[in-house]
Design a protein around this motif. Structure first.
Motif, PDB file in Angstrom:
ATOM      1  N   SER A 165       0.827  -1.196   0.000  1.00  0.00           N
ATOM      2  CA  SER A 165       0.000   0.000   0.000  1.00  0.00           C
ATOM      3  C   SER A 165       0.872   1.262   0.000  1.00  0.00           C
ATOM      4  O   SER A 165       0.439   2.303  -0.495  1.00  0.00           O
ATOM      5  N   VAL A 166       2.020   1.132   0.557  1.00  0.00           N
ATOM      6  CA  VAL A 166       2.869   2.325   0.695  1.00  0.00           C
ATOM      7  C   VAL A 166       4.216   2.041   0.017  1.00  0.00           C
ATOM      8  O   VAL A 166       4.739   0.933   0.079  1.00  0.00           O
ATOM      9  N   ALA A 167       4.699   3.037  -0.681  1.00  0.00           N
ATOM     10  CA  ALA A 167       6.039   2.889  -1.294  1.00  0.00           C
ATOM     11  C   ALA A 167       6.845   4.162  -1.051  1.00  0.00           C
ATOM     12  O   ALA A 167       6.281   5.201  -0.680  1.00  0.00           O
ATOM     13  N   LYS A 168       8.041   4.002  -1.171  1.00  0.00           N
ATOM     14  CA  LYS A 168       8.917   5.168  -1.003  1.00  0.00           C
ATOM     15  C   LYS A 168       9.384   5.632  -2.359  1.00  0.00           C
ATOM     16  O   LYS A 168       9.635   4.821  -3.254  1.00  0.00           O
ATOM     17  N   LEU A 169       9.459   6.961  -2.482  1.00  0.00           N
ATOM     18  CA  LEU A 169       9.819   7.518  -3.784  1.00  0.00           C
ATOM     19  C   LEU A 169      11.186   6.989  -4.177  1.00  0.00           C
ATOM     20  O   LEU A 169      12.102   6.927  -3.376  1.00  0.00           O
ATOM     21  N   HIS A 170      11.231   6.614  -5.360  1.00  0.00           N
ATOM     22  CA  HIS A 170      12.442   6.131  -6.014  1.00  0.00           C
ATOM     23  C   HIS A 170      12.988   4.841  -5.479  1.00  0.00           C
ATOM     24  O   HIS A 170      14.008   4.393  -5.902  1.00  0.00           O
ATOM     25  N   SER A 171      12.305   4.235  -4.545  1.00  0.00           N
ATOM     26  CA  SER A 171      12.756   2.892  -4.160  1.00  0.00           C
ATOM     27  C   SER A 171      11.795   1.867  -4.762  1.00  0.00           C
ATOM     28  O   SER A 171      10.569   2.061  -4.747  1.00  0.00           O
ATOM     29  N   PRO A 172      12.337   0.844  -5.346  1.00  0.00           N
ATOM     30  CA  PRO A 172      11.485  -0.093  -6.097  1.00  0.00           C
ATOM     31  C   PRO A 172      10.575  -0.914  -5.167  1.00  0.00           C
ATOM     32  O   PRO A 172      10.950  -1.210  -4.052  1.00  0.00           O
ATOM     33  N   VAL A 173       9.433  -1.166  -5.652  1.00  0.00           N
ATOM     34  CA  VAL A 173       8.500  -2.115  -4.993  1.00  0.00           C
ATOM     35  C   VAL A 173       8.129  -3.174  -6.020  1.00  0.00           C
ATOM     36  O   VAL A 173       8.168  -2.906  -7.217  1.00  0.00           O
ATOM     37  N   SER A 174       7.787  -4.351  -5.507  1.00  0.00           N
ATOM     38  CA  SER A 174       7.369  -5.393  -6.455  1.00  0.00           C
ATOM     39  C   SER A 174       5.843  -5.491  -6.468  1.00  0.00           C
ATOM     40  O   SER A 174       5.180  -5.319  -5.448  1.00  0.00           O
ATOM     41  N   MET A 175       5.385  -5.771  -7.633  1.00  0.00           N
ATOM     42  CA  MET A 175       3.944  -5.978  -7.805  1.00  0.00           C
ATOM     43  C   MET A 175       3.756  -7.400  -8.356  1.00  0.00           C
ATOM     44  O   MET A 175       4.429  -7.791  -9.292  1.00  0.00           O
ATOM     45  N   HIS A 176       2.891  -8.160  -7.682  1.00  0.00           N
ATOM     46  CA  HIS A 176       2.673  -9.545  -8.134  1.00  0.00           C
ATOM     47  C   HIS A 176       1.252  -9.689  -8.677  1.00  0.00           C
ATOM     48  O   HIS A 176       0.322  -9.088  -8.147  1.00  0.00           O
ATOM     49  N   LEU A 177       1.184 -10.485  -9.669  1.00  0.00           N
ATOM     50  CA  LEU A 177      -0.159 -10.826 -10.182  1.00  0.00           C
ATOM     51  C   LEU A 177      -0.270 -12.340 -10.192  1.00  0.00           C
ATOM     52  O   LEU A 177       0.544 -13.035 -10.782  1.00  0.00           O
TER      53      LEU A 177
END
Lengths: 163, 1257
Positions: free
Chosen positions: B1124-1136
């Motif tokens: 739900s929360v991400a930090k600017l310019h740090s990558p997050v993964s999205m899974h489907l």
């Protein structure tokens, strides 16, 4: 002009077949008892007619010619089962039913008005056991108006010219 | 009818002479057949049967309307001779034509010289001269040839046989020919019937022989020769029928010829009447005049009528009879033509009466009732008029005898007719024609038949209304009575004047008039009985009265009495007093004649009861008669009192019994008055009554009042009062207190009354009334008891009930309203008060207390027993029970005793009502029975252990309670589901075989809202979730586990508490996904009701289970898992995760990620667009993207489109055109927001636009 009718006698009989009033108009007065017998025997034929009417679900009050002796006897029964018996003198003419019905209805009205007399019940006990007795007492000697009404009807029948 | 010659009345039918059927004499039989047994001779039997068949088919009778072709058969000798046709002239008188011996013109005739027509003439045509003649003969039969004949012998036999046959046939022909000559003379048809054996019928020679015989004898060619062999009975019937059929026409011709002849004569006669009138050869001055033309008309018309009747032509016959009757009237009209009281006049009168009967009969045949009756009446009227002229008018017995005979004949005719086919019409009134009928009548073009109908609808001539024969018998009987009266008068005048009045008078003296009247009345009685539909039979009673009167007059008193008894019953019941009066006086006369003193006393008393005054001038006569009978005679049985019950007729004294009140309590008394009053007329003051007894319906002993009139000579006052005092039934075992003797003057002057006053009460409950009063009459050895009703109603007399208030002066007060003729005694009511206390409504699961409080407010000690009835409740799952005083039941608790309560003491007990299952109104009946403790009077010994003692003084107080029940806590639960993101275990994963393997299928969240819904609050003592983990669901955690303390407080109405519970779900291969998963536990709340006084009620527990779970199922689904929360310019993964939950179909999934370079706030690495490997059912594929947010705030996740192509491919298979394949969109669900409502049907579908990510700097 229909042939003239002569009323010889009129009888009112209560629902329990007790006589209420028997009035004779025939000129020799000695026959009064005869009309008692005629009224009483007519009850047989009336019973028979009622049974027949019950079978056909007829609600007609007029019961027609009951029988013929030396008078022609006609019957009429009010909705409260008071029988009105009319003895007409025999004449060799057709007696129109409508005439007899008219006479019967006039007699019925006379009876109804007399029974409606509130003084009839003045001394009666209030329980309705004796209601029949009240009805029968309408014909007793005490109440003259009923007789007068019946006599008047007879006069009107016998003398249509005067009416 | 017997008084008229039968010939003139009988119905005529063609006459057939039958000869040759006489019983054979022995020689013939032996000569022809030689059989020893004559009985066996078939021809004898045949003749016998023929005789029977011919004779039996028709009896001579008056009423015979059938028109079958039937002859009147007359058996005659073969050599019968007809009467001479025309007499040869007595002297040589060439001028005179020949005349029949019955003609008035023949000097030797009984009708000579002026008779009309005699019955003998008809007898001639019915018995002496036939219309057809049938001759039965045996044809000769040669004995059969012996079997062993040689040729020549055979020829000899044949020759011999032929010769013999020819000889015999010639003889037979000669015989027939001779008969034929005699019949031809009168043009009578002759038919020969030859009887032959069956063998003969087959003989080929028979035809030739028959032809020979017919020719020789000169028989007609048609219907003149029959051959008959012995046949059975039924075939004989056929033969007789066909014979008559064949001969009927010749017979009709015969009678027609006669008619024609007579008509010719009549016409000739009417044309040249006086000229053709021959003078009598003895034409001297003193001889009677010959028959006048009118007479000839009567004669000829009557003859023609008879011939028409022979032919069966009723209409023609009627016409001729009417003409004859009219001509007869003309003759009677003139005394010159028919001088009265001569022989010819009497004959003519008989003829007229008979013709009149025939006319009536012919009308009745045709169902013309009114015509018949009209003729009958006019006949009587015309001849009554004529009779006056003849000096036998209404004042003579002859006239009434004749009139009675007319009525009687008519009655007999009707009776005969009714016995066969005559229907007496019922003169029911015709209902007035309906409007439709009137319209139809108007519309109908032909008006003929309808008009007759309309005439009937108008009315009826009463003189033309035919009634059943009983009426005519009755009239005949009345005429006979008149006849007797005239006869008695004539007898009187004869004895006073010593002159014989009329020639018939001596004959009349021999007549027993009363016997005739009695016979006629009896027949009328029977017919009335037969024809009456009424059960009362009043018409019969009237006739019976006449019969009784006739018996009385003829001195048969015992018979008369028997009739009177029967008649009086109905007249009494129907109160026809006017008719009873003459009956009673005649009856009394009978009783006097019979010397039956008991009956006389009875009848005299009844006459007094009917207020009957026989002699108006001497009203005392009945009383005097009665006293005379009592004084001068002795009863047949002096020991036994004579009981005369006049309840059916009028009572001797009018009685009334009045109670002041109709309801009293034990120990109280009700005043009553019995009035016996005498009528103003007739006087009964002298009747010596000895005592009056009063009987009561209960155990009270009767009270007897003795007569005190001998004490002094003072007349009793107009109103006499006798006090009876206070009356009570004796207590059990106690002897009644001997009372002082009561005395009163038992004499009643006209209009006076005796009033008995007293009061009545009892120590025991029950009903008290006066059952009867009995007056006893004593004179010498006579004792007569007269029972009287306590209240005697007199017809047509309405009396006001009155209460005697004071004797001096006499004052009555009217009693309005209902009059009491009996008094009911009740126990004193028990005064107890019952209070029932409770705090409705009851809570489900609670034991609801109801306090029953009984207070004795009476002044007696009462024993109290309480019953409680719980009515069953017609609601599903509803369970309720009651507990009272240690007893428990679901319906009735009986006999909870409260013990004996002293006056003023109060006692209460608590009744517990437990209500479970379902809400609804519980109904309770509480019956509080109180019973006096019989300390004063010990209860009477109980005779039977089963029946309670009769006199226990109990009463019952009833209370009915309706207790509504409600739930104390209302639960509302909502369920939400969440999918699992865990990867399903592989098929061969060994862990799945472990017992505790939990095949994760997501989670369910149950939130429960508990509301305190009752009126009064509850104090919650514990709340817990009782876990009941199942194979597919288990409770993971809930708030209550950690936070129970918050719930334990007093909940007031409307307070709400909420609990959330997490349940882990599992797949189960054995149960199908459609099955609901039972809730894995229930809440249990223990509580106490907070009572109004601050205290707490008993501990009750309510439990509510968790709802049943129904996790939604989906087919192909894509789950998007992203933080739900991400930090600017740090990558997050999205899974489907693309998961194929479909049970059978594989999926061909294409994933497309749409990146909008302008708006997207991410840099994405990963699959932009591509096809996933084919997903088998149950398989899943996981895709991963790396996202680097480049914007802050709520940044939209890149749009993602997942399409299943599989369905499209299937659809495209038939046409191989590639083209751009459109797929079926697969829902992409954001796992973070994956919450589905529990109904499972509609899962929230997230479109390609999914949510956002909050990107923080």
């Amino acid at each position: 002009m229909p042939p003239q009718l002569r009323l010889n006698a009129v009888a009112f009989v209560s629902s329990q077949n007790h006589p209420i009033l028997i009035r004779t108009f025939s000129q020799p007065k000695q026959d009064e008892l005869k009309y008692h017998y005629i009224a009483h025997t007519s009850l047989d034929v009336i019973d028979e007619r009622i049974t027949a009417a019950g079978a056909t679900k007829s609600t007609e009050c007029y019961l027609g010619l009951l029988y013929v002796e030396d008078v022609a006897v006609y019957g009429y029964m009010t909705p409260l089962k008071v029988k009105i018996i009319i003895a007409l003198e025999l004449s060799d003419n057709v007696v129109r039913d409508i005439d007899v019905i008219t006479i019967s209805q006039a007699l019925h009205t006379a009876y109804r008005r007399s029974v409606a007399n509130p003084f009839l019940r003045l001394h009666a006990p209030s329980d309705n056991v004796t209601d029949h007795a009240v009805v029968v007492s309408a014909g007793s000697q005490k109440w003259k108006l009923f007789r007068e009404r019946v006599d008047e009807i007879c006069r009107a029948v016998t003398l249509p010219a005067a009416a | 009818m017997n008084s008229y010659p039968p010939e003139l009345l009988a119905q005529l039918a063609p006459v057939m002479f039958v000869a040759g059927l006489d019983a054979p004499n022995p020689q013939d039989a032996s000569a022809t057949q030689g059989t020893p047994s004559k009985q066996q001779d078939p021809f004898v039997i045949l003749k016998h049967r023929l005789r029977e068949a011919l004779i039996a088919q028709r009896k001579v009778a008056i009423w015979q309307p059938e028109k079958a072709k039937v002859f009147q058969a007359v058996l005659v000798d073969t050599d019968v001779r007809f009467p001479p046709r025309k007499l040869p002239p007595a002297e040589d008188q060439q001028f005179h034509p020949l005349h029949s011996p019955l003609s008035p013109l023949t000097p030797t005739s009984p009708l000579y010289p002026d008779g009309l027509i005699a019955p003998i003439w008809i007898r001639k045509h019915t018995t002496l001269v036939p219309s057809v003649f049938v001759l039965f003969k045996r044809i000769y039969e040669h004995p059969p040839a012996p079997p062993n004949l040689s040729g020549t012998e055979h020829a000899d036999y044949d020759r011999e046989r032929e010769a013999e046959e020819r000889k015999r046939d010639t003889e037979l022909s000669a015989e027939i020919a001779q008969r034929k000559r005699s019949t031809n003379e009168r043009s009578i048809k002759l038919t020969a019937v030859l009887m032959a054996s069956r063998r003969m019928l087959d003989d080929p020679a028979l035809d030739a022989r028959l032809t020979f015989i017919r020719r020789q004898s000169g028989l007609d060619p048609r219907a003149a020769l029959f051959v008959l062999s012995p046949v059975t009975q039924s075939e004989i019937g056929d033969f007789v029928r066909s014979l008559q059929e064949a001969l009927y026409e010749p017979a009709l011709d015969y009678y027609s010829n006669h008619s024609k002849r007579v008509r010719r004569k009549r016409n000739r006669h009417s044309q040249g009447t006086t000229l053709a009138m021959p003078l009598s050869p003895l034409g001297a001055g003193n001889s009677p005049r010959p028959l006048r033309p009118e007479g000839w008309t009567v004669r000829y018309e009557h003859k023609m009528a008879c011939f028409a009747e022979f032919r069966g032509e009723d209409e023609v016959a009627l016409k001729h009879y009417q003409d004859a009757y009219a001509a007869l009237l003309v003759m009677f009209g003139s005394t010159a033509i028919l001088p009265p009281r001569t022989k010819r006049w009497a004959e003519a009168k008989v003829l007229a009466d008979c013709v009149s009967v025939k006319i009536c009969k012919l009308y009745l045949y045709n169902n013309e009732h009114s015509m018949a009756l009209a003729h009958h009446n006019s006949h009587m009227r015309k001849f009554s008029d004529l009779s006056r002229g003849w000096g036998i008018g209404e004042e003579t017995f002859e006239f009434w005898s004749w009139l009675a005979r007319q009525h009687r004949v008519f009655a007999e005719l009707l009776e005969q007719g009714v016995r066969t086919n005559l229907k007496i019409p019922k003169h029911l009134p015709v209902p007035p024609p309906t409007a439709a009928k009137v319209a139809a009548q108007a519309a109908a073009p032909q008006r003929g038949p309808l008009e007759a109908d309309a005439l009937r609808a108008l009315g009826l001539n009463p003189t033309h209304a035919l009634q059943h024969p009983g009426f005519y018998y009755y009239m005949a009987a009345q005429c006979t009575e008149q006849r007797r009266e005239r006869f008695l008068r004539a007898l009187d005048s004869e004895s006073s004047q010593h002159v014989s009045l009329s020639p018939g008078f001596s004959n009349e003296k021999k007549v027993d008039h009363l016997a005739i009247a009695l016979e006629l009345y009896t027949r009328a009685y029977e017919l009335f009985k037969k024809n009456s539909a009424s059960q009362q039979g009043r018409q019969q009673l009237w006739i019976a009265y006449r019969i009784a009167q006739t018996y009385f007059e003829s001195g048969k008193f015992d018979m008369a009495v028997r009739f009177f008894e029967r008649i009086a019953k109905t007249y009494r019941r129907e109160k026809w007093d006017a008719m009873l009066r003459p009956l009673l006086s005649t009856w009394y006369a009978c009783a006097q004649q019979l010397g039956d003193m008991e009956l006389s006393v009875h009848l005299l008393l009844e006459m007094l009861g009917h207020r009957l005054v026989i002699d108006q001038d001497d009203p005392e006569s009945v009383q005097e008669d009665l006293l005379a009978v009592l004084q001068s005679t002795v009863p047949s049985n002096p020991e036994q009192p004579l009981i005369v019950d006049l309840s059916e007729s009028g009572p001797l004294l009018d009685t009334t019994t009045i109670f002041w009140t109709s309801d009293i309590s034990v120990g109280e008394s009700s005043a009553f008055q019995i009035t016996l009053s005498a009528p103003p007329l007739p006087p009964i003051s002298e009747l010596p009554f000895a005592s009056l007894s009063i009987y009561f319906a209960d155990d009270l002993p009767p009270i007897v009042i003795h007569d005190a009139s001998a004490d002094d000579d003072m007349a009793p006052p107009l109103v006499q009062r006798v006090a009876l005092g206070d009356l009570r039934p004796p207590q059990g075992g106690e002897d009644p207190v001997p009372r002082e003797e009561l005395r009163a003057k038992l004499r009643w002057d006209p209009g006076s009354s005796l009033i008995l006053t007293g009061s009545l009460g009892s120590d025991l409950p029950g009903t008290l009334s006066v059952s009867k009063l009995v007056l006893t009459l004593k004179q010498n050895t006579w004792t007569v008891e007269l029972p009287l009703q306590p209240n005697s109603p007199r017809l047509g007399l309405v009396r006001e009930p009155q209460w005697l208030r004071s004797v001096t002066p006499i004052r009555f007060m009217p009693l309005p309203g209902e009059v009491h003729s009996s008094v009911t005694i009740h126990n004193k009511p028990h005064r107890i008060s019952v209070a029932v206390g409770h705090h409705a409504p009851a809570y489900l699961g609670e034991e609801f207390p109801i306090v029953v409080d009984v207070t004795n407010t009476d002044d007696r000690e009462l024993e109290i027993v309480v019953d409680v009835l719980l009515h069953p409740l017609e609601v599903e799952h509803a369970v309720s029970s009651i507990t009272f005083d240690g007893q428990s039941s679901t319906s009735l608790i009986k006999g909870v005793t409260f013990g004996t309560l002293a006056p003023g003491v109060n006692m209460s007990k608590t009744l517990l009502l437990s209500v479970e299952g379902a809400i609804g109104d519980r109904t309770l009946d509480i019956s509080v029975q109180s019973q006096t403790t019989s300390t004063t009077a010990p209860p009477p010994p109980v005779t039977s252990p089963d029946s309670p003692p009769l006199h226990t003084d109990t009463s019952e107080t009833l209370r009915t309670l309706v207790i509504p029940s409600v739930e104390p806590i209302k639960f509302e639960q909502t369920v939400k589901y969440r999918r699992s993101t865990k990867k399903a275990a592989g098929l061969a994963d060994i862990a799945t075989f472990e017992d505790d393997f939990w095949d994760d299928a997501g989670e369910a969240y149950v939130s429960t809202v508990m509301t305190c819904s009752g009126q009064s609050g509850i104090s919650v003592e514990s709340v817990k979730l009782v876990r009941k983990d199942g194979p597919r669901a288990k409770v993971v955690d809930c708030f209550i586990d950690t936070d129970e303390e918050d719930f334990l407080s007093e909940w007031l109405s409307g307070d709400e508490f909420c609990d959330q519970c997490r349940i882990a779900l599992s797949r189960d291969e054995e149960s199908s996904p459609e099955d609901l998963i039972p809730g894995p536990g229930h809440y249990e709340i223990s509580w106490r009701r907070l009572l109004s006084d601050g205290s707490k009620g008993s501990l009750s527990t309510s439990s509510f289970s968790l709802p049943r779970l129904e996790p939604p199922t989906d087919g192909l689904i894509a789950l998007l898992d992203i933080p739900s929360v991400a930090k600017l310019h740090s990558p997050v993964s999205m899974h489907l995760i693309v998961r194929n939950n479909r049970p059978t179909r594989s999926a061909n999934v294409v994933v497309q990620l749409d990146l909008d370079p302008v708006t997207d706030g991410f840099i994405v690495s990963g699959l932009r667009q591509g096809r996933l490997p084919v997903l088998m059912p149950g398989a899943e594929e996981r895709l991963t993207w790396n996202l680097i947010p480049v914007e802050c705030g709520y940044v939209k996740i890149p749009k993602m489109k997942v399409t299943d192509r599989r369905a499209v491919i299937d659809a495209q298979l038939p046409n191989a055109s590639g083209g751009k394949a459109e797929g079926e969109d697969v829902a992409v669900v954001d796992v973070r927001m994956d919450v589905q409502p529990g109904d499972g049907a509609s899962a929230v579908v997230y479109g390609p636009r999914t949510g956002t990510i909050l990107v923080l700097p």
